[in-house]
Motif scaffolding. Structure first.
Motif, PDB file in Angstrom:
ATOM      1  N   TYR A  23      41.176  57.464  40.232  1.00  0.00           N
ATOM      2  CA  TYR A  23      41.258  57.517  38.766  1.00  0.00           C
ATOM      3  C   TYR A  23      40.218  58.485  38.229  1.00  0.00           C
ATOM      4  N   ARG A  24      40.620  59.287  37.242  1.00  0.00           N
ATOM      5  CA  ARG A  24      39.653  60.142  36.546  1.00  0.00           C
ATOM      6  C   ARG A  24      38.866  59.259  35.577  1.00  0.00           C
ATOM      7  N   LEU A  25      37.621  59.658  35.294  1.00  0.00           N
ATOM      8  CA  LEU A  25      36.785  58.859  34.386  1.00  0.00           C
ATOM      9  C   LEU A  25      37.404  58.751  32.996  1.00  0.00           C
ATOM     10  N   GLU A  26      38.149  59.803  32.587  1.00  0.00           N
ATOM     11  CA  GLU A  26      38.765  59.747  31.246  1.00  0.00           C
ATOM     12  C   GLU A  26      39.851  58.676  31.183  1.00  0.00           C
ATOM     13  N   GLU A  27      40.488  58.381  32.322  1.00  0.00           N
ATOM     14  CA  GLU A  27      41.491  57.309  32.339  1.00  0.00           C
ATOM     15  C   GLU A  27      40.791  55.949  32.253  1.00  0.00           C
ATOM     16  N   VAL A  28      39.648  55.842  32.961  1.00  0.00           N
ATOM     17  CA  VAL A  28      38.882  54.596  32.951  1.00  0.00           C
ATOM     18  C   VAL A  28      38.372  54.329  31.535  1.00  0.00           C
ATOM     19  N   ALA A  29      37.905  55.397  30.875  1.00  0.00           N
ATOM     20  CA  ALA A  29      37.295  55.277  29.540  1.00  0.00           C
ATOM     21  C   ALA A  29      38.257  54.690  28.509  1.00  0.00           C
ATOM     22  N   ARG A  31      40.265  52.243  28.996  1.00  0.00           N
ATOM     23  CA  ARG A  31      40.399  50.784  29.183  1.00  0.00           C
ATOM     24  C   ARG A  31      39.112  50.114  28.719  1.00  0.00           C
ATOM     25  N   ASN A  32      38.908  50.110  27.418  1.00  0.00           N
ATOM     26  CA  ASN A  32      37.614  49.669  26.896  1.00  0.00           C
ATOM     27  C   ASN A  32      37.736  48.594  25.814  1.00  0.00           C
ATOM     28  N   SER A  33      38.844  47.835  25.841  1.00  0.00           N
ATOM     29  CA  SER A  33      39.002  46.776  24.833  1.00  0.00           C
ATOM     30  C   SER A  33      39.299  45.461  25.555  1.00  0.00           C
ATOM     31  N   PRO A  34      39.142  44.308  24.863  1.00  0.00           N
ATOM     32  CA  PRO A  34      39.399  43.026  25.524  1.00  0.00           C
ATOM     33  C   PRO A  34      40.810  42.939  26.119  1.00  0.00           C
ATOM     34  N   LYS A  35      41.726  43.775  25.599  1.00  0.00           N
ATOM     35  CA  LYS A  35      43.104  43.776  26.112  1.00  0.00           C
ATOM     36  C   LYS A  35      43.174  44.311  27.532  1.00  0.00           C
ATOM     37  N   GLU A  36      42.298  45.264  27.819  1.00  0.00           N
ATOM     38  CA  GLU A  36      42.250  45.880  29.138  1.00  0.00           C
ATOM     39  C   GLU A  36      40.843  46.432  29.370  1.00  0.00           C
ATOM     40  N   ILE A  37      40.171  45.886  30.381  1.00  0.00           N
ATOM     41  CA  ILE A  37      38.803  46.330  30.673  1.00  0.00           C
ATOM     42  C   ILE A  37      38.679  46.818  32.108  1.00  0.00           C
ATOM     43  N   TRP A  38      38.318  48.083  32.247  1.00  0.00           N
ATOM     44  CA  TRP A  38      38.005  48.624  33.569  1.00  0.00           C
ATOM     45  C   TRP A  38      36.533  49.001  33.586  1.00  0.00           C
ATOM     46  N   GLY A  43      30.995  53.947  42.193  1.00  0.00           N
ATOM     47  CA  GLY A  43      32.107  54.881  42.445  1.00  0.00           C
ATOM     48  C   GLY A  43      33.468  54.222  42.620  1.00  0.00           C
ATOM     49  N   ARG A  44      33.515  52.887  42.459  1.00  0.00           N
ATOM     50  CA  ARG A  44      34.801  52.191  42.578  1.00  0.00           C
ATOM     51  C   ARG A  44      35.236  51.688  41.203  1.00  0.00           C
ATOM     52  N   VAL A  45      36.553  51.615  41.027  1.00  0.00           N
ATOM     53  CA  VAL A  45      37.089  51.207  39.728  1.00  0.00           C
ATOM     54  C   VAL A  45      37.586  49.763  39.807  1.00  0.00           C
ATOM     55  N   VAL A  95      36.859  56.291  41.982  1.00  0.00           N
ATOM     56  CA  VAL A  95      36.716  57.376  41.009  1.00  0.00           C
ATOM     57  C   VAL A  95      37.140  58.666  41.699  1.00  0.00           C
ATOM     58  N   HIS A  96      37.893  59.500  40.979  1.00  0.00           N
ATOM     59  CA  HIS A  96      38.363  60.770  41.533  1.00  0.00           C
ATOM     60  C   HIS A  96      37.163  61.603  42.004  1.00  0.00           C
TER      61      HIS A  96
END
Ligand code: HEM
Length: 137
Positions: A23-29, A31-38, A43-45, A95-96
């Motif tokens: 996953y690219r960090l921008e994809e992880v970023a 997922r930042n709400s209670p609905k979806e949290i990564w 270095g692991r997602v 992380v990519h």
């Protein structure tokens, strides 16, 4: 997101197949709400959405780190080996490689944890240096 598959044999000649999703960090970023949290830890997602209500340290701290690199805060707490074992349940990929940098400890991490780790090492080195100077005076 990219999934890389690899197959080969282990030291006993058995067939092994493995795959890892990057996953690219921008994809992880995103997922930042209670609905979806990564979260990224070492270095692991991790997708900790369903862990939110179960985390013994509360949901607030996870929400603070949502979508980002939580390595430093995870380590600062001094989580038990049980907690480290639990991570596996939430692991979804790595992380990519393009978003990772080599650290002075030879391990790869995101810019954020890399920067903070370098600072921590430098600070501690200075502390040891001055202690050494004081002792030799
Ligand atoms: C998927 C990631 C995480 C898992 C599996 C996890 C798991 C746990 C577990 C099992 C505990 C109970 C104590 C222990 O066994 O160490 C705990 C406590 C705690 N965790 Fe996490 N944790 C995670 C991420 C985080 C993050 C990112 C923070 C950020 C600050 C955090 C902060 C805390 C705090 C403050 C406590 C309470 C410590 C105490 O009361 O002594 N955790 N966590």
């Amino acid at each position: 997101m990219a999934t890389v598959e690899a197959s080969g044999s282990d030291e006993k000649g058995r067939d092994v197949e493995t795959s890892v999703t990057y996953y690219r960090l921008e994809e992880v970023a995103k997922r930042n709400s209670p609905k979806e949290i990564w979260l990224v830890i070492h270095g692991r997602v991790y997708d900790v959405t369903r862990f939110l209500n179960e985390h013994p340290g509360g949901e607030e701290v996870l929400l603070e780190q949502a979508g980002g690199d939580a390595t430093e805060s995870f380590e600062d707490v001094g989580h038990s080996s049980d907690a480290r074992e639990m991570l596996k349940q939430y692991y979804i990929g790595d992380v990519h490689p393009n978003d990772l940098k080599p650290g002075s400890d030879g391990k790869y991490s995101t810019d954020k944890s890399f920067g903070e780790m370098t600072f921590a090492i430098t600070g501690f080195d200075l502390f040891l240096f001055f202690k050494e100077v004081r002792l030799s005076l």
